[in-house]
Write a protein that holds these residues in place. Structure first.
Motif, PDB file in Angstrom:
ATOM      1  N   LEU A  21      65.288 -62.687   0.435  1.00  0.00           N
ATOM      2  CA  LEU A  21      63.897 -62.437   0.086  1.00  0.00           C
ATOM      3  C   LEU A  21      63.765 -61.211  -0.816  1.00  0.00           C
ATOM      4  N   LEU A  22      64.500 -60.160  -0.506  1.00  0.00           N
ATOM      5  CA  LEU A  22      64.448 -58.944  -1.326  1.00  0.00           C
ATOM      6  C   LEU A  22      64.868 -59.214  -2.773  1.00  0.00           C
ATOM      7  N   ALA A  23      65.713 -60.205  -2.975  1.00  0.00           N
ATOM      8  CA  ALA A  23      66.223 -60.512  -4.319  1.00  0.00           C
ATOM      9  C   ALA A  23      65.282 -61.394  -5.134  1.00  0.00           C
ATOM     10  N   GLN A  24      64.226 -61.898  -4.518  1.00  0.00           N
ATOM     11  CA  GLN A  24      63.317 -62.796  -5.228  1.00  0.00           C
ATOM     12  C   GLN A  24      62.442 -61.995  -6.193  1.00  0.00           C
ATOM     13  N   ARG A  25      62.537 -62.302  -7.465  1.00  0.00           N
ATOM     14  CA  ARG A  25      61.776 -61.609  -8.507  1.00  0.00           C
ATOM     15  C   ARG A  25      61.273 -62.613  -9.537  1.00  0.00           C
ATOM     16  N   ASP A  26      60.167 -62.270 -10.142  1.00  0.00           N
ATOM     17  CA  ASP A  26      59.624 -63.039 -11.269  1.00  0.00           C
ATOM     18  C   ASP A  26      59.459 -64.527 -10.967  1.00  0.00           C
ATOM     19  N   ARG A  27      59.033 -64.839  -9.764  1.00  0.00           N
ATOM     20  CA  ARG A  27      58.818 -66.238  -9.392  1.00  0.00           C
ATOM     21  C   ARG A  27      57.442 -66.730  -9.828  1.00  0.00           C
ATOM     22  N   GLY A  28      56.491 -65.823  -9.910  1.00  0.00           N
ATOM     23  CA  GLY A  28      55.140 -66.213 -10.267  1.00  0.00           C
ATOM     24  C   GLY A  28      54.368 -66.856  -9.123  1.00  0.00           C
ATOM     25  N   ASP A  29      54.796 -66.606  -7.898  1.00  0.00           N
ATOM     26  CA  ASP A  29      54.097 -67.162  -6.739  1.00  0.00           C
ATOM     27  C   ASP A  29      53.938 -66.088  -5.669  1.00  0.00           C
ATOM     28  N   TRP A  30      53.419 -66.461  -4.518  1.00  0.00           N
ATOM     29  CA  TRP A  30      53.172 -65.463  -3.490  1.00  0.00           C
ATOM     30  C   TRP A  30      54.440 -65.029  -2.772  1.00  0.00           C
ATOM     31  N   VAL A  31      55.526 -65.775  -2.905  1.00  0.00           N
ATOM     32  CA  VAL A  31      56.815 -65.307  -2.394  1.00  0.00           C
ATOM     33  C   VAL A  31      57.234 -64.063  -3.182  1.00  0.00           C
ATOM     34  N   ASN A  32      56.956 -64.068  -4.467  1.00  0.00           N
ATOM     35  CA  ASN A  32      57.231 -62.898  -5.302  1.00  0.00           C
ATOM     36  C   ASN A  32      56.455 -61.684  -4.785  1.00  0.00           C
ATOM     37  N   ASP A  33      55.197 -61.880  -4.432  1.00  0.00           N
ATOM     38  CA  ASP A  33      54.383 -60.784  -3.894  1.00  0.00           C
ATOM     39  C   ASP A  33      54.948 -60.288  -2.560  1.00  0.00           C
ATOM     40  N   LEU A  34      55.374 -61.212  -1.724  1.00  0.00           N
ATOM     41  CA  LEU A  34      55.986 -60.853  -0.448  1.00  0.00           C
ATOM     42  C   LEU A  34      57.263 -60.046  -0.683  1.00  0.00           C
ATOM     43  N   ALA A  35      58.079 -60.489  -1.622  1.00  0.00           N
ATOM     44  CA  ALA A  35      59.332 -59.786  -1.931  1.00  0.00           C
ATOM     45  C   ALA A  35      59.052 -58.386  -2.463  1.00  0.00           C
ATOM     46  N   ASN A  36      58.036 -58.242  -3.302  1.00  0.00           N
ATOM     47  CA  ASN A  36      57.679 -56.912  -3.804  1.00  0.00           C
ATOM     48  C   ASN A  36      57.283 -55.987  -2.662  1.00  0.00           C
ATOM     49  N   ALA A  37      56.485 -56.496  -1.732  1.00  0.00           N
ATOM     50  CA  ALA A  37      56.076 -55.691  -0.580  1.00  0.00           C
ATOM     51  C   ALA A  37      57.278 -55.344   0.299  1.00  0.00           C
ATOM     52  N   ALA A  38      58.180 -56.293   0.466  1.00  0.00           N
ATOM     53  CA  ALA A  38      59.368 -56.054   1.289  1.00  0.00           C
ATOM     54  C   ALA A  38      60.248 -54.962   0.671  1.00  0.00           C
ATOM     55  N   ARG A  39      60.397 -54.998  -0.639  1.00  0.00           N
ATOM     56  CA  ARG A  39      61.209 -53.962  -1.304  1.00  0.00           C
ATOM     57  C   ARG A  39      60.593 -52.579  -1.156  1.00  0.00           C
ATOM     58  N   ALA A  40      59.282 -52.519  -1.039  1.00  0.00           N
ATOM     59  CA  ALA A  40      58.599 -51.225  -0.887  1.00  0.00           C
ATOM     60  C   ALA A  40      58.610 -50.725   0.559  1.00  0.00           C
ATOM     61  N   ASP A  41      58.986 -51.583   1.497  1.00  0.00           N
ATOM     62  CA  ASP A  41      58.965 -51.270   2.923  1.00  0.00           C
ATOM     63  C   ASP A  41      60.352 -50.826   3.381  1.00  0.00           C
ATOM     64  N   ARG A  42      60.499 -49.550   3.662  1.00  0.00           N
ATOM     65  CA  ARG A  42      61.811 -49.015   4.054  1.00  0.00           C
ATOM     66  C   ARG A  42      62.300 -49.554   5.389  1.00  0.00           C
ATOM     67  N   THR A  43      61.400 -50.098   6.196  1.00  0.00           N
ATOM     68  CA  THR A  43      61.790 -50.617   7.509  1.00  0.00           C
ATOM     69  C   THR A  43      61.934 -52.137   7.522  1.00  0.00           C
ATOM     70  N   PHE A  44      61.851 -52.765   6.358  1.00  0.00           N
ATOM     71  CA  PHE A  44      61.982 -54.216   6.281  1.00  0.00           C
ATOM     72  C   PHE A  44      63.353 -54.645   6.807  1.00  0.00           C
ATOM     73  N   PRO A  45      63.394 -55.692   7.657  1.00  0.00           N
ATOM     74  CA  PRO A  45      64.670 -56.139   8.252  1.00  0.00           C
ATOM     75  C   PRO A  45      65.534 -56.943   7.274  1.00  0.00           C
ATOM     76  N   LYS A  46      66.234 -56.256   6.393  1.00  0.00           N
ATOM     77  CA  LYS A  46      67.003 -56.952   5.362  1.00  0.00           C
ATOM     78  C   LYS A  46      68.146 -57.789   5.924  1.00  0.00           C
ATOM     79  N   GLU A  47      68.593 -57.486   7.112  1.00  0.00           N
ATOM     80  CA  GLU A  47      69.639 -58.298   7.755  1.00  0.00           C
ATOM     81  C   GLU A  47      69.033 -59.369   8.653  1.00  0.00           C
ATOM     82  N   GLY A  48      67.702 -59.467   8.644  1.00  0.00           N
ATOM     83  CA  GLY A  48      67.011 -60.350   9.572  1.00  0.00           C
ATOM     84  C   GLY A  48      66.885 -61.788   9.124  1.00  0.00           C
ATOM     85  N   ASP A  49      66.645 -62.638  10.115  1.00  0.00           N
ATOM     86  CA  ASP A  49      66.340 -64.034   9.868  1.00  0.00           C
ATOM     87  C   ASP A  49      64.822 -64.165   9.718  1.00  0.00           C
TER      88      ASP A  49
END
Length: 81
Positions: A21-49
Motif C-alpha cells: 500500500l505504501l508503494a502505491q503512487r499516481d493511481r488517480g483513485d482513492w487508494v492513492n489517497d489512502l497510500a499518501n495518508a499512510a506514508r504520512a503516518d509514522r505509526t502505519f503498520p507497514k508489516e501488517g495485513d
C-alpha cells in the motif's frame, strides 16, 4: 524444485499489504489517497495485513470512505497472488 514452482516459497517472499500500500503512487483513485495518508503516518503498520491496517484506522477514527479504499486496495493486492 525451483522457487517459482513452489507456492509456499512465493508466498513467503510476498510483499506485505502494508508495504504494498505504501508503494502505491499516481493511481488517480482513492487508494492513492489512502497510500499518501499512510506514508504520512509514522505509526502505519507497514508489516501488517489488511486487518492490521483496518485496526489501525479504527484507532485513528477514520471515516467510512477510508475503509472502502482499504477494501479496494486489498482486492488489488489479492489479485497479485
Amino acid at each position: 524444485m525451483t522457487e517459482t514452482s513452489n507456492p509456499a516459497s512465493y508466498l513467503a517472499k510476498r510483499e506485505t499489504y502494508g508495504k504494498w500500500l505504501l508503494a502505491q503512487r499516481d493511481r488517480g483513485d482513492w487508494v492513492n489517497d489512502l497510500a499518501n495518508a499512510a506514508r504520512a503516518d509514522r505509526t502505519f503498520p507497514k508489516e501488517g495485513d489488511p486487518e492490521a491496517v483496518r485496526a489501525h484506522l479504527r484507532k485513528q477514527q477514520a471515516d467510512s470512505y477510508v475503509f472502502q479504499a482499504v477494501d479496494d486496495a486489498e482486492a488489488d493486492w489479492q489479485s497479485l497472488r
